[in-house]
Design a protein around this motif. Sequence first.
Motif, PDB file in Angstrom:
ATOM      1  N   HIS A 271      -8.593  16.047 -41.679  1.00  0.00           N
ATOM      2  CA  HIS A 271     -10.147  16.508 -41.095  1.00  0.00           C
ATOM      3  C   HIS A 271     -10.349  17.648 -41.270  1.00  0.00           C
ATOM      4  O   HIS A 271     -10.257  18.545 -40.360  1.00  0.00           O
ATOM      5  CB  HIS A 271      -9.867  15.835 -39.662  1.00  0.00           C
ATOM      6  CG  HIS A 271     -11.231  16.033 -38.741  1.00  0.00           C
ATOM      7  ND1 HIS A 271     -11.680  16.947 -38.025  1.00  0.00           N
ATOM      8  CD2 HIS A 271     -12.138  14.851 -38.671  1.00  0.00           C
ATOM      9  CE1 HIS A 271     -12.798  16.610 -37.712  1.00  0.00           C
ATOM     10  NE2 HIS A 271     -12.979  15.260 -37.724  1.00  0.00           N
ATOM     11  N   ILE A 272     -10.505  18.298 -42.594  1.00  0.00           N
ATOM     12  CA  ILE A 272     -10.717  19.387 -42.792  1.00  0.00           C
ATOM     13  C   ILE A 272     -12.334  19.626 -42.802  1.00  0.00           C
ATOM     14  O   ILE A 272     -12.969  19.156 -43.725  1.00  0.00           O
ATOM     15  CB  ILE A 272      -9.997  19.879 -44.038  1.00  0.00           C
ATOM     16  CG1 ILE A 272      -8.502  19.591 -44.152  1.00  0.00           C
ATOM     17  CG2 ILE A 272     -10.055  21.346 -44.453  1.00  0.00           C
ATOM     18  CD1 ILE A 272      -7.897  19.300 -45.346  1.00  0.00           C
ATOM     19  N   ASN A 273     -12.709  20.649 -42.318  1.00  0.00           N
ATOM     20  CA  ASN A 273     -13.889  21.245 -42.364  1.00  0.00           C
ATOM     21  C   ASN A 273     -14.538  21.810 -43.453  1.00  0.00           C
ATOM     22  O   ASN A 273     -13.849  22.488 -44.011  1.00  0.00           O
ATOM     23  CB  ASN A 273     -14.451  21.847 -41.119  1.00  0.00           C
ATOM     24  CG  ASN A 273     -15.987  22.000 -40.950  1.00  0.00           C
ATOM     25  OD1 ASN A 273     -16.689  20.890 -40.678  1.00  0.00           O
ATOM     26  ND2 ASN A 273     -16.468  23.257 -40.910  1.00  0.00           N
ATOM     27  N   ASN A 274     -15.664  21.739 -44.031  1.00  0.00           N
ATOM     28  CA  ASN A 274     -16.291  22.157 -45.099  1.00  0.00           C
ATOM     29  C   ASN A 274     -16.154  23.617 -45.445  1.00  0.00           C
ATOM     30  O   ASN A 274     -16.276  24.403 -46.228  1.00  0.00           O
ATOM     31  CB  ASN A 274     -17.710  21.642 -45.605  1.00  0.00           C
ATOM     32  CG  ASN A 274     -18.785  22.167 -44.646  1.00  0.00           C
ATOM     33  OD1 ASN A 274     -19.299  23.160 -44.765  1.00  0.00           O
ATOM     34  ND2 ASN A 274     -18.909  21.357 -43.456  1.00  0.00           N
ATOM     35  N   THR A 275     -15.937  24.390 -44.009  1.00  0.00           N
ATOM     36  CA  THR A 275     -16.152  25.897 -43.938  1.00  0.00           C
ATOM     37  C   THR A 275     -14.753  26.393 -43.966  1.00  0.00           C
ATOM     38  O   THR A 275     -14.481  27.672 -44.124  1.00  0.00           O
ATOM     39  CB  THR A 275     -16.788  26.563 -42.635  1.00  0.00           C
ATOM     40  OG1 THR A 275     -16.157  25.697 -41.518  1.00  0.00           O
ATOM     41  CG2 THR A 275     -18.277  25.934 -42.633  1.00  0.00           C
TER      42      THR A 275
END
Length: 305
Positions: A271-275
């Motif tokens: 669940h890794i955010n694009n930032t």
Amino acid sequence: MKIHVLGSAAGGGFPQWNCNCPHCAACRNDHPDYQPRTQSSIAVSANQTDWVLFNASPDILQQLKAFKTLQPARALRDTAIQAIFLMDAQIDHTTGLYMLREHRQPLPIWCHPLVRDDLVTGNPLFKVLSHYCGVDWHEVPLTPTGFDMATVPGLHFAALPLISNAPPYSPHRDQPQPGDNVGVTLTDTATGKTLFYAPGLGAMEPHVWQAMQSADCVLVDGTLWSDDEMIALGASAKTSRSMGHMPQSGPGGMLEWLDRLPAHTRKILIHINNTNPILNAQSPQRQELTRRGVEVCFDGMDIDL
């Protein structure tokens, strides 16, 4: 037990369609240090025939196409997905249910009653599905003894409440109740091996820490590197913790807790955010994870326990 990562990104995927942050721009331009990712979901099986799907992301059709095992083609209409486990009622974990509406029987969905309530009222997804295949709802209890799914043999499930945040359409928004978000320990009943899965985890609690310490593998929230990451980038006014996600770095961050796990525990972020700078395979933050023995999920990753 086999765990297949269908999607490893946070909501919006990577690159996010409307984002031109340095990471999304580099990935969109095929930079070799970046790998595209769809929105988070996993599939788990003990016998590699009967699978449970954890969350149904908006990218579900792309994910199913990429993992052919879930289409055994034993009949004109077929699927190896025997159950769907919803960890929460968030859009990026439930919208994919619309894409499964052609199912010939009601979708066998397991979730906590509070999640069901949000998907009947605030975001009436279950009501819409009643005009198509329908929903066969099963309650996920928050009991230490856990439960089994008759259609997914060889696995035992034990769900526990997490501190995170409910969706914007939930009456519990910013005042989460036990059951709005859950983590789960999966046990292979033949081998005794265990996985602890929590893609959204806002704070560490004693019962969560106990479950993590007891697991052979932890697959946990990797949304943001720092608490002020979105603020510093100008992408949001909210901190990581206020959105229901423990940051990886800083005092009390995820990495401090992962460092304390037994040496044999496999530690993986999802669940890794694009930032998040860990999306750059050569970044100092990614190198820090490697030094600490922490892996970063990618779409198509297989985990065998």
